[in-house]
Design an enzyme around this catalytic site. Structure first.
Site, PDB file in Angstrom:
ATOM      1  N   LYS A 197       0.865  -1.186   0.000  1.00  0.00           N
ATOM      2  CA  LYS A 197       0.000   0.000   0.000  1.00  0.00           C
ATOM      3  C   LYS A 197       0.903   1.238   0.000  1.00  0.00           C
ATOM      4  O   LYS A 197       2.027   1.194   0.507  1.00  0.00           O
ATOM      5  CB  LYS A 197      -0.857   0.009   1.259  1.00  0.00           C
ATOM      6  CG  LYS A 197      -2.075   0.882   1.176  1.00  0.00           C
ATOM      7  CD  LYS A 197      -3.287   0.084   0.753  1.00  0.00           C
ATOM      8  CE  LYS A 197      -4.554   0.887   0.854  1.00  0.00           C
ATOM      9  NZ  LYS A 197      -5.743   0.072   0.635  1.00  0.00           N
ATOM     10  N   GLY A 230     -20.347   7.010   6.728  1.00  0.00           N
ATOM     11  CA  GLY A 230     -19.592   7.511   5.585  1.00  0.00           C
ATOM     12  C   GLY A 230     -20.333   7.122   4.323  1.00  0.00           C
ATOM     13  O   GLY A 230     -20.591   5.939   4.098  1.00  0.00           O
ATOM     14  N   VAL A 231     -20.734   8.129   3.521  1.00  0.00           N
ATOM     15  CA  VAL A 231     -21.390   7.784   2.248  1.00  0.00           C
ATOM     16  C   VAL A 231     -20.576   8.336   1.090  1.00  0.00           C
ATOM     17  O   VAL A 231     -21.019   9.156   0.308  1.00  0.00           O
ATOM     18  CB  VAL A 231     -22.873   8.250   2.143  1.00  0.00           C
ATOM     19  CG1 VAL A 231     -23.818   7.106   2.386  1.00  0.00           C
ATOM     20  CG2 VAL A 231     -23.191   9.400   3.066  1.00  0.00           C
ATOM     21  N   TYR A 289     -21.943   5.066  -1.193  1.00  0.00           N
ATOM     22  CA  TYR A 289     -23.045   5.574  -2.017  1.00  0.00           C
ATOM     23  C   TYR A 289     -23.605   4.430  -2.871  1.00  0.00           C
ATOM     24  O   TYR A 289     -24.824   4.223  -2.950  1.00  0.00           O
ATOM     25  CB  TYR A 289     -22.567   6.735  -2.900  1.00  0.00           C
ATOM     26  CG  TYR A 289     -23.576   7.108  -3.950  1.00  0.00           C
ATOM     27  CD1 TYR A 289     -24.717   7.834  -3.615  1.00  0.00           C
ATOM     28  CD2 TYR A 289     -23.427   6.678  -5.274  1.00  0.00           C
ATOM     29  CE1 TYR A 289     -25.682   8.140  -4.573  1.00  0.00           C
ATOM     30  CE2 TYR A 289     -24.385   6.971  -6.233  1.00  0.00           C
ATOM     31  CZ  TYR A 289     -25.501   7.699  -5.877  1.00  0.00           C
ATOM     32  OH  TYR A 289     -26.455   7.984  -6.825  1.00  0.00           O
TER      33      TYR A 289
HETATM   34  N1  LIG Z   1     -12.709   2.504  -2.895  1.00  0.00           N
HETATM   35  C1  LIG Z   1     -12.557   1.188  -2.853  1.00  0.00           C
HETATM   36  O1  LIG Z   1     -12.714   0.488  -3.853  1.00  0.00           O
HETATM   37  C2  LIG Z   1     -12.190   0.551  -1.555  1.00  0.00           C
HETATM   38  C3  LIG Z   1     -12.288   1.238  -0.370  1.00  0.00           C
HETATM   39  N2  LIG Z   1     -12.018   0.592   0.807  1.00  0.00           N
HETATM   40  C4  LIG Z   1     -12.142   1.296   2.073  1.00  0.00           C
HETATM   41  O2  LIG Z   1     -13.497   1.731   2.235  1.00  0.00           O
HETATM   42  C5  LIG Z   1     -13.531   2.988   2.921  1.00  0.00           C
HETATM   43  C6  LIG Z   1     -14.266   4.009   2.076  1.00  0.00           C
HETATM   44  O3  LIG Z   1     -13.604   4.155   0.843  1.00  0.00           O
HETATM   45  P1  LIG Z   1     -14.141   5.195  -0.268  1.00  0.00           P
HETATM   46  O4  LIG Z   1     -15.606   5.164  -0.308  1.00  0.00           O
HETATM   47  O5  LIG Z   1     -13.353   4.921  -1.477  1.00  0.00           O
HETATM   48  O6  LIG Z   1     -13.642   6.547   0.358  1.00  0.00           O
HETATM   49  P2  LIG Z   1     -14.317   7.999   0.250  1.00  0.00           P
HETATM   50  O7  LIG Z   1     -13.275   8.958   0.689  1.00  0.00           O
HETATM   51  O8  LIG Z   1     -14.969   8.195  -1.070  1.00  0.00           O
HETATM   52  O9  LIG Z   1     -15.481   7.901   1.340  1.00  0.00           O
HETATM   53  C7  LIG Z   1     -15.280   7.980   2.694  1.00  0.00           C
HETATM   54  C8  LIG Z   1     -16.386   8.860   3.277  1.00  0.00           C
HETATM   55  O10 LIG Z   1     -16.288   8.842   4.680  1.00  0.00           O
HETATM   56  C9  LIG Z   1     -16.530  10.169   5.166  1.00  0.00           C
HETATM   57  N3  LIG Z   1     -15.949  10.290   6.503  1.00  0.00           N
HETATM   58  C10 LIG Z   1     -14.654  10.499   6.852  1.00  0.00           C
HETATM   59  N4  LIG Z   1     -14.537  10.571   8.190  1.00  0.00           N
HETATM   60  C11 LIG Z   1     -15.791  10.374   8.693  1.00  0.00           C
HETATM   61  C12 LIG Z   1     -16.325  10.326  10.003  1.00  0.00           C
HETATM   62  N5  LIG Z   1     -15.573  10.491  11.082  1.00  0.00           N
HETATM   63  N6  LIG Z   1     -17.656  10.098  10.156  1.00  0.00           N
HETATM   64  C13 LIG Z   1     -18.455   9.954   9.062  1.00  0.00           C
HETATM   65  N7  LIG Z   1     -17.993  10.003   7.796  1.00  0.00           N
HETATM   66  C14 LIG Z   1     -16.690  10.206   7.604  1.00  0.00           C
HETATM   67  C15 LIG Z   1     -15.913  11.058   4.126  1.00  0.00           C
HETATM   68  O11 LIG Z   1     -16.452  12.370   4.180  1.00  0.00           O
HETATM   69  C16 LIG Z   1     -16.285  10.317   2.828  1.00  0.00           C
HETATM   70  O12 LIG Z   1     -17.523  10.755   2.312  1.00  0.00           O
HETATM   71  C17 LIG Z   1     -12.053   3.335   3.203  1.00  0.00           C
HETATM   72  O13 LIG Z   1     -11.708   2.844   4.473  1.00  0.00           O
HETATM   73  C18 LIG Z   1     -11.300   2.556   2.134  1.00  0.00           C
HETATM   74  O14 LIG Z   1      -9.973   2.252   2.509  1.00  0.00           O
HETATM   75  C19 LIG Z   1     -11.672  -0.726   0.852  1.00  0.00           C
HETATM   76  C20 LIG Z   1     -11.570  -1.432  -0.301  1.00  0.00           C
HETATM   77  C21 LIG Z   1     -11.746  -0.843  -1.597  1.00  0.00           C
HETATM   78  C1  LIG Z   2      -8.970   0.022  -3.772  1.00  0.00           C
HETATM   79  C2  LIG Z   2      -8.429  -1.262  -4.224  1.00  0.00           C
HETATM   80  C3  LIG Z   2      -8.340  -1.321  -5.696  1.00  0.00           C
HETATM   81  C4  LIG Z   2      -7.215  -1.778  -3.585  1.00  0.00           C
HETATM   82  C5  LIG Z   2      -7.025  -1.453  -2.153  1.00  0.00           C
HETATM   83  O1  LIG Z   2      -6.119  -0.737  -1.831  1.00  0.00           O
HETATM   84  C6  LIG Z   2      -7.950  -1.961  -1.140  1.00  0.00           C
HETATM   85  O2  LIG Z   2      -8.701  -2.916  -1.381  1.00  0.00           O
HETATM   86  O3  LIG Z   2      -7.929  -1.425  -0.009  1.00  0.00           O
END
Ligand SMILES: NC(=O)C1=CN([C@@H]2O[C@H](COP(=O)(O)OP(=O)(O)OC[C@H]3O[C@@H](n4cnc5c(N)ncnc54)[C@H](O)[C@@H]3O)[C@@H](O)[C@H]2O)C=CC1
Ligand SMILES: CC(C)CC(=O)C(=O)O
Length: 366
Positions: free
Chosen positions: A80, A180-181, A186
């Site tokens: 990572k 978190g949305v 979402y």
């Molecule tokens: N994007 C992906 O494909 C993957 C994401 N993840 C994990 O899933 C989680 C979300 O990822 P994404 O949706 O891509 O990130 P993102 O940044 O789009 O969404 C995270 C959301 O959480 C909100 N947030 C942050 N702190 C908060 C709090 N204290 N209380 C409420 N809301 C809060 C943010 O404002 C944001 O809207 C992360 O932990 C990420 O590492 C895991 C695997 C794959």
């Molecule tokens: C967002 C993924 C493509 C890879 C990753 O770093 C994860 O699953 O946390």
């Protein structure tokens, strides 16, 4: 932090510091274990309180990727990157290109993708300098943004966990509290809404919760209220360490199933929720959809093949629950056992010499 002591404790292979003064790049690439193949894991851009906090995050997330990739059946190791900076203010083209050159310098030991704070456009800039990047634009024949696929995997895994807790995998009428949305949640909310679940959401971003309220009829609560709301399922989808001494006494949910990485602050918190009878879908098993999707690019991306594999997250969660019941252990431990056993089996089967060390990258159509 004694860096080598830490690396030794959890058996990390490599920690790389990348600095580029002109662009402001300060990145840390952590490679945990490459027994199964090159380390694949996303790049997170975040404003860390200290350099130590950034190093620790990179290390914890890299180890999580080793387990995630192993449990998902991928021939990939775990790594990572974290980039220190504010993704809304500090990004520039030179930064991602400089970072791409650092990745190229690792000659395939590490392959990157999106994570919190980085986008497909950032991956495209990295791609200008290296082929060791996934999640790039579909225009390049790639898979694009992994978040909707991660969400689909979480939805599938949540159904499997619900079946264990409620005797049915139908989520119709179930109350799901989503923390978190953002990009993943979402899309998760959309699947849940389509199945007839009732949503309670929170986010520090007002626009994000407003959209969920308008599109899915979600009830909105303040960020610190999400742990204690009356619900059937709690879905942590923001940042890590949200299952901890402070939050656990507030939980009403029977199931915890969400996208966030490193949800347990400590392993003892996994023991406590197990004793409380909560069905916990281990984070790195349920949120593997994104990495499964981007990893498919290494074979020449085929969406149908990738989604079929993501569907199996349902079965993977069932398997973990089965091991936990059989061995009378919490599900987080069962997932670790499943991943570690696969790594060990593969380590032991690699005893013969092979010219040029054939691995997954030699099949990629660059
Ligand atoms: N994007 C992906 O494909 C993957 C994401 N993840 C994990 O899933 C989680 C979300 O990822 P994404 O949706 O891509 O990130 P993102 O940044 O789009 O969404 C995270 C959301 O959480 C909100 N947030 C942050 N702190 C908060 C709090 N204290 N209380 C409420 N809301 C809060 C943010 O404002 C944001 O809207 C992360 O932990 C990420 O590492 C895991 C695997 C794959
Ligand atoms: C967002 C993924 C493509 C890879 C990753 O770093 C994860 O699953 O946390």
């Amino acid at each position: 932090m004694e860096i080598f002591t830490y690396l030794e404790q959890y058996d990390y292979e490599q920690l790389v510091f990348c600095q580029d003064k002109q662009s402001g790049l300060k990145a840390i690439i952590a490679i945990h274990d490459t027994t199964l193949g090159p380390a694949l894991g996303g790049t997170r851009m975040w404003t860390y309180a200290s350099e130590e906090a950034a190093i620790e995050d990179a290390l914890r997330l890299a180890k999580g990727m080793t387990y995630k990739n192993a449990a998902a059946g991928l021939n990939l190791g775990g790594g990572k990157t974290v980039i220190i900076g504010d993704p809304r203010k500090d990004k520039n083209e030179e930064m991602f290109r400089a970072f791409g050159r650092y990745i190229q310098g690792l000659n395939g030991r590490y392959i990157t993708a999106e994570d919190v704070g980085t986008t497909v456009a950032d991956m495209d800039l990295i791609h200008e300098e290296t082929d060791y990047v996934t999640g790039i634009s579909p225009a390049f024949g790639s898979s694009g943004n992994p978040s909707p696929v991660t969400a689909y995997g979480v939805y599938r895994g949540m159904k499997a966990a619900a079946k264990e807790a409620f005797g049915t995998d139908s989520l119709e009428g179930k109350v799901v509290a989503v923390q978190g949305v953002g990009n993943v949640a979402y899309n998760l909310c959309r699947h849940l809404h389509e199945e007839g679940a009732q949503l309670i959401v929170t986010d520090i971003n007002k626009e994000a919760v407003q959209r969920a309220a308008e599109e899915f009829g979600a009830k909105v609560v303040n960020p610190d209220e999400i742990y204690s709301v009356e619900c059937d399922i709690y879905a942590p989808c923001a940042l890590g360490a949200v299952i901890n001494d402070k939050t656990i006494p507030q939980f009403k949910a029977k199931v915890i199933a969400g996208a966030a990485n490193n949800q347990l602050k400590d392993t003892k918190h996994g023991d406590i929720i197990h004793e409380m009878g909560i069905v916990y879908a281990p984070d790195y098993v349920i949120n593997a959809g994104g990495v499964i999707n981007v990893a498919d690019e290494l074979y020449g991306y085929n969406q149908e093949r990738a989604l079929k594999k993501v569907e199996q997250i349902y079965t993977n969660i069932e398997k973990v629950i089965g091991i936990a019941k059989r061995d009378q252990i919490p599900t987080y431990m069962a997932a670790d056992r499943m991943a570690e056993e696969r790594i060990e089996r593969m380590r032991n089967s690699r005893s013969q010499f092979l010219q040029n060390g054939h691995h997954i990258l030699s099949r990629r159509k660059f």
